[in-house]
Scaffold this motif. Structure first.
Motif, mmCIF file in Angstrom:
data_model
loop_
_atom_site.group_PDB
_atom_site.id
_atom_site.type_symbol
_atom_site.label_atom_id
_atom_site.label_comp_id
_atom_site.label_asym_id
_atom_site.label_seq_id
_atom_site.Cartn_x
_atom_site.Cartn_y
_atom_site.Cartn_z
ATOM 1 N N GLY A 118 0.804 -1.215 0.000
ATOM 2 C CA GLY A 118 0.000 0.000 0.000
ATOM 3 C C GLY A 118 0.833 1.259 0.000
ATOM 4 O O GLY A 118 0.310 2.364 -0.112
ATOM 5 N N LEU A 119 2.163 1.086 0.140
ATOM 6 C CA LEU A 119 3.045 2.248 0.171
ATOM 7 C C LEU A 119 3.470 2.630 -1.240
ATOM 8 O O LEU A 119 3.856 1.774 -2.031
ATOM 9 N N LYS A 120 3.398 3.913 -1.550
ATOM 10 C CA LYS A 120 3.782 4.406 -2.870
ATOM 11 C C LYS A 120 5.215 4.919 -2.849
ATOM 12 O O LYS A 120 5.815 5.079 -1.794
ATOM 13 N N GLN A 121 5.740 5.190 -4.047
ATOM 14 C CA GLN A 121 7.114 5.661 -4.145
ATOM 15 C C GLN A 121 7.342 6.945 -3.349
ATOM 16 O O GLN A 121 8.350 7.101 -2.667
ATOM 17 N N ARG A 122 6.365 7.860 -3.381
ATOM 18 C CA ARG A 122 6.535 9.129 -2.653
ATOM 19 C C ARG A 122 6.607 8.882 -1.144
ATOM 20 O O ARG A 122 7.319 9.585 -0.424
ATOM 21 N N HIS A 123 5.867 7.866 -0.654
ATOM 22 C CA HIS A 123 5.936 7.528 0.769
ATOM 23 C C HIS A 123 7.341 7.079 1.142
ATOM 24 O O HIS A 123 7.920 7.549 2.138
ATOM 25 N N LEU A 124 7.899 6.164 0.348
ATOM 26 C CA LEU A 124 9.214 5.625 0.671
ATOM 27 C C LEU A 124 10.309 6.676 0.531
ATOM 28 O O LEU A 124 11.239 6.729 1.339
ATOM 29 N N THR A 125 10.197 7.510 -0.495
ATOM 30 C CA THR A 125 11.209 8.552 -0.700
ATOM 31 C C THR A 125 11.245 9.502 0.487
ATOM 32 O O THR A 125 12.315 9.819 1.020
ATOM 33 N N MET A 126 10.069 9.951 0.946
ATOM 34 C CA MET A 126 10.025 10.878 2.069
ATOM 35 C C MET A 126 10.360 10.171 3.387
ATOM 36 O O MET A 126 10.922 10.789 4.296
ATOM 37 N N LEU A 127 10.038 8.874 3.490
ATOM 38 C CA LEU A 127 10.418 8.120 4.685
ATOM 39 C C LEU A 127 11.937 8.028 4.759
ATOM 40 O O LEU A 127 12.531 8.176 5.829
ATOM 41 N N GLY A 128 12.570 7.804 3.609
ATOM 42 C CA GLY A 128 14.024 7.750 3.568
ATOM 43 C C GLY A 128 14.663 9.077 3.942
ATOM 44 O O GLY A 128 15.690 9.130 4.615
ATOM 45 N N LEU A 129 14.034 10.175 3.506
ATOM 46 C CA LEU A 129 14.566 11.506 3.799
ATOM 47 C C LEU A 129 14.271 11.926 5.237
ATOM 48 O O LEU A 129 15.136 12.428 5.946
ATOM 49 N N GLY A 130 13.019 11.735 5.648
ATOM 50 C CA GLY A 130 12.595 12.252 6.949
ATOM 51 C C GLY A 130 12.851 11.322 8.112
ATOM 52 O O GLY A 130 12.906 11.773 9.256
ATOM 53 N N GLY A 131 13.011 10.009 7.831
ATOM 54 C CA GLY A 131 13.157 9.045 8.915
ATOM 55 C C GLY A 131 14.348 9.307 9.816
ATOM 56 O O GLY A 131 14.346 8.941 10.988
ATOM 57 N N VAL A 132 15.384 9.930 9.273
ATOM 58 C CA VAL A 132 16.605 10.147 10.039
ATOM 59 C C VAL A 132 16.708 11.580 10.569
ATOM 60 O O VAL A 132 17.593 11.894 11.350
ATOM 61 N N ILE A 133 15.797 12.463 10.115
ATOM 62 C CA ILE A 133 15.819 13.856 10.589
ATOM 63 C C ILE A 133 14.921 13.946 11.814
ATOM 64 O O ILE A 133 13.707 14.020 11.702
ATOM 65 N N GLY A 134 15.533 13.890 12.991
ATOM 66 C CA GLY A 134 14.737 13.864 14.216
ATOM 67 C C GLY A 134 15.245 14.828 15.256
ATOM 68 O O GLY A 134 16.050 15.722 14.980
#
Length: 462
Positions: free
Chosen positions: A20-36
């Motif tokens: 159910g995850l789209k490319q835009r979800h994964l791209t932003m997860l990759g970018l934002g997942g580490v910015i905390g």
């Protein structure tokens, strides 16, 4: 009946979870997942020990994280699985490795989840003092539990918008900082390189300062791994994880290193104050109104984003362990929408326990738990590197067409990454502040390895 040997296992198992995850979800997860919050708040500790040399510290730590992510991306694109590196470790080294790294990572996520929930509740309590902190924790846990029990696209949407806000905040900070450096903002004069080379020089504490800076910031890069776990539930796992990894690694390094460069160029490194985000200090100095509140909102979003991602990652990891017989089989129940609801609830339950321990005994019981997972990320990264060394040869021999994303300069950079991790381990042993974390984490790892060894012996005798 004997369990199949890991080297006989097929390269791509069936994945029962929904896509159910789209490319835009994964791209932003990759970018934002580490910015905390580690970047927005914790970076101040690194600046205190390294001065402007923190830029070098982030370059070193970021380069190591990029290498690990590239290795993980190579394996995940070739063999997508909800257990990601736990599955890869099992295929490369045996059941003991998959069991150990899977449970250690799950434990890491559900303990850190408590820190994030408590941190977000503290900020919310500051905004609305009439609502007690525990009530905010309960609200956040219920909201994100509901989101993770529903379709996986809900998780994807939450993370997409959380990550978008964080990325926009970083970009805005970089733009404002650059304008301030060149004196293009109202009431500002060009700064030049004055603060980089003055105030004790670029390396006020010498090389040791840079080394201490690496120890202070390397764990801020944890979180990148979740994108490879999520890739298994995307519409096109192979292409999605390859694109997400390619787009994430360089941009993340740019955000981190760029931010630090702006911070130590706009102001003297000695201007940073303990307990106050370096970002707030810089925004205040260039006249951004309500900078503290703006950054509070960004940190709040970052904490909720990490809470959401950790709940998702922990549920998928324990589900994958159950699939392979390394966790209770009852966790394999999947909803009609393809969501492992029992795995979500099991992770949330332990997360709630961690939160209660954090609220009740933050300086005793919970501190021991936090120390026990403090250096676990390094153990996970080391197993990722060793797994990639073993699996790359096997994939090249059996299915070379699956190598759509390749590790750079294999095997030399993989070995270089392992050597760098060994150096970090050694540095932590010699650092008074980091040593307790390393020793507690080593103890936790040894305990899990002992359980894995006993299980292996029983399996062989069966």
């Amino acid at each position: 009946m004997h369990a199949p040997r890991h080297d006989d296992a097929p390269l791509t198992p069936d994945e029962p979870l929904s896509g159910g995850l789209k490319q835009r979800h994964l791209t932003m997860l990759g970018l934002g997942g580490v910015i905390g919050a580690g970047l927005f708040v914790g970076s101040g500790a690194g600046i205190a020990v390294a001065g402007p040399g923190i830029v070098v510290s982030y370059l070193i730590a970021g380069a190591l994280a990029m290498l690990v992510m590239r290795m993980l991306g190579e394996m995940s694109a070739a063999m997508p699985a909800s257990g990601s590196f736990s599955v890869h470790a099992e295929r490369a080294l045996g059941r003991w490795a998959g069991f150990s790294v899977g449970w250690l990572y799950w434990f890491l996520l559900v303990v850190v989840l408590a820190v994030e929930a408590t941190g977000a509740a503290q900020i919310a309590h500051g905004w609305v003092p009439s609502v007690p902190q525990w009530a905010w924790v309960l609200l956040f846990m219920l909201v994100f539990t509901a989101a993770n029990l529903a379709a996986v696209k809900n998780f994807g949407e939450f993370e997409f918008w959380f990550a978008t806000l964080k990325v926009c905040a970083i970009v805005a900070f970089l733009v404002l900082g650059a304008l301030a450096v060149f004196g293009l903002l109202p009431d500002t004069d060009p700064v030049g390189l004055t603060h980089l080379t003055g105030d004790g020089g670029f390396l006020p504490h010498g090389r040791q300062g840079v080394v201490s800076g690496v120890l202070a910031v390397v764990f801020a890069f944890g979180g990148l791994e979740v994108v490879t776990i999520a890739a298994a539930e995307s519409d096109d796992p192979v292409r999605s994880v390859a694109r997400a990894v390619r787009s994430a690694v360089f941009r993340i390094l740019f955000f981190y290193v760029g931010s630090m460069l702006v911070i130590v160029t706009v102001l003297p490194w000695t201007a940073q104050r303990a307990g106050i985000s370096p970002y707030v200090t810089v925004l205040d100095s260039i006249g951004v109104p309500s900078a503290g509140q703006i950054m509070n909102i960004v940190v709040f979003v970052a904490l909720l984003s990490a809470l959401n991602a950790n709940l998702y990652g922990s549920s998928r990891m324990v589900f994958s362990l159950a699939e392979r017989g390394e966790a209770p089989r009852s966790l394999l129940k999947v909803s009609g929408g393809g969501v492992p609801r029992r795995a979500v609830l099991a992770s949330v339950a332990f997360g709630f326990v961690s939160v209660l321990l954090n609220l009740k005994w933050p300086d005793s019981v919970f501190l021991y738990m936090l120390n026990a997972v403090g250096a676990v990320l390094l153990f996970v990264w080391a197993l990722i590197a060793v797994s990639q060394l073993r699996l790359r040869r096997r994939i090249e021999a059996e299915a070379p067409e699956r190598l759509v994303l390749r590790m750079w300069a294999f095997p030399w950079l993989t070995w270089a990454a392992l050597a760098a991790m060994a150096c970090v381990f050694g540095l932590m042993l010699t650092d008074d502040a980091a040593r307790p974390q390393l020793l507690w984490s080593t103890g936790a790892t040894a305990a899990v390895l002992a359980v894995a060894g006993v299980r292996e012996l029983r399996a062989r005798r069966a």
